[in-house]
Design an enzyme around this catalytic site. Structure first.
Site, mmCIF file in Angstrom:
data_model
loop_
_atom_site.group_PDB
_atom_site.id
_atom_site.type_symbol
_atom_site.label_atom_id
_atom_site.label_comp_id
_atom_site.label_asym_id
_atom_site.label_seq_id
_atom_site.Cartn_x
_atom_site.Cartn_y
_atom_site.Cartn_z
ATOM 1 C CG ASP A 126 -2.055 0.909 1.117
ATOM 2 O OD1 ASP A 126 -2.303 1.224 -0.015
ATOM 3 O OD2 ASP A 126 -2.751 1.185 2.102
ATOM 4 C CG HIS B 72 0.477 2.237 -9.130
ATOM 5 N ND1 HIS B 72 0.044 1.592 -8.286
ATOM 6 C CD2 HIS B 72 -0.527 2.829 -9.861
ATOM 7 C CE1 HIS B 72 -1.131 2.231 -7.833
ATOM 8 N NE2 HIS B 72 -1.421 2.861 -8.804
ATOM 9 C CD1 TRP C 22 -11.965 -5.422 -10.744
ATOM 10 C CD2 TRP C 22 -11.196 -4.526 -12.593
ATOM 11 N NE1 TRP C 22 -11.221 -6.509 -11.329
ATOM 12 C CE2 TRP C 22 -10.867 -5.806 -12.668
ATOM 13 C CE3 TRP C 22 -10.766 -3.824 -13.815
ATOM 14 C CZ2 TRP C 22 -9.882 -6.578 -13.415
ATOM 15 C CZ3 TRP C 22 -9.667 -4.490 -14.671
ATOM 16 C CH2 TRP C 22 -9.802 -5.901 -14.549
ATOM 17 N NE ARG D 281 -6.934 1.859 -6.540
ATOM 18 C CZ ARG D 281 -5.802 1.696 -5.918
ATOM 19 N NH1 ARG D 281 -4.680 1.697 -6.721
ATOM 20 N NH2 ARG D 281 -5.661 1.419 -4.525
ATOM 21 C CG LEU E 235 9.532 -17.124 -2.968
ATOM 22 C CD1 LEU E 235 9.181 -17.184 -1.464
ATOM 23 C CD2 LEU E 235 10.195 -15.672 -3.413
#
Length: 253
Positions: free
Chosen positions: A33, A50, A82, A84, A144
């Site tokens: 966030d 982003h 969605w 946004r 991983l």
């Protein structure tokens, strides 16, 4: 007078230089966030945040490999995202392809296996193609598990599980009297994974935001003021060290 909970860490807090390899969480989940706020603080468009956040992803993947974390689940795009603005959503849908184009060779070298949870079929074709290619390419890796929550919403996941259970009861595939927590978990996206041991959320928010509601029942929570693009190896190690100090009783003594 405000008081910070013991699992809430400020960016400025000092950290020790050593992280023990003992008692490392098998499964770490992260709510990434603060990308938008990171960009706003710098008078940049949200998409810049982003894009910068992708750099934090690869940093933490490397650290997770270094400390032998088994599963790293990243909340990349929720069913609510969605809502946004369309240009932002379109940019977010391109990020998986950009990330994998740059880092897939390194992920292969580190023996990372890519998985996803969420309503995968509802994603744009170009996003699905890029992610599915990476999933296929890494399918035989046994290091991983890098698990992206894409178009994921926990309430939707639980409702879909309930509908499938009702269908299986109607067709006598399961006996409702034998349904328990373990068998219910087998209807969730995460049926092949252990539940998270540690949840990290960045940016100062202290809520789950419809993320892994069933799976986080006994997970240790760790919150930080740091915005995701500023989240780095040292802060991740601090979360691991704090986890190592916890006593997990699962309701017992």
């Amino acid at each position: 007078m405000s008081m910070k909970l013991p699992f809430f860490k400020n960016k400025q807090e000092e950290t020790s230089a050593h992280t023990d390899l003992e008692n490392i969480p098998n499964h770490v989940a992260i709510i990434m966030d603060g990308n938008g706020r990171w960009a706003k603080k710098r008078a940049l468009p949200r998409i810049a945040g982003h894009k910068e956040g992708v750099n934090s992803v690869i940093k933490i993947v490397r650290e997770a490999c270094k400390f032998n974390v088994k599963i790293l689940t990243l909340y990349a795009f929720s069913t609510e995202n969605w809502k946004r603005p369309k240009p932002e959503v379109e940019f977010l849908m391109k990020l998986p392809k950009e990330f994998l184009h740059i880092y897939l060779p390194e992920l292969m070298e580190k023996n990372v296996r890519i998985e996803t949870i969420g309503d995968f079929d509802a994603l744009p074709e170009h996003t699905k193609e890029a992610v599915q290619y990476a999933k296929n390419k890494t399918a035989d890796n046994n290091g991983l598990i890098l698990n992206f929550a894409l178009n994921y919403g926990s309430r939707y996941e639980i409702m879909q599980a309930i509908k499938q259970i009702l269908s299986d009861v109607d067709t006598n595939k399961i006996n409702v009297d034998k349904l328990d927590e373990s068998s219910f978990s087998n209807y969730l996206y995460t049926k092949d994974f252990c539940d998270p041991d540690l949840l990290i959320r960045t940016s100062g928010e202290q809520r789950l935001s419809n993320f892994l509601l069933w799976q986080l029942a006994y997970t240790e929570f760790w919150f930080t003021d740091v915005l995701w693009p500023d989240f780095n190896e040292e802060i991740f190690q601090q979360a691991l060290r704090d986890y190592q100090q916890r006593k997990r009783r699962y309701g017992g003594l």
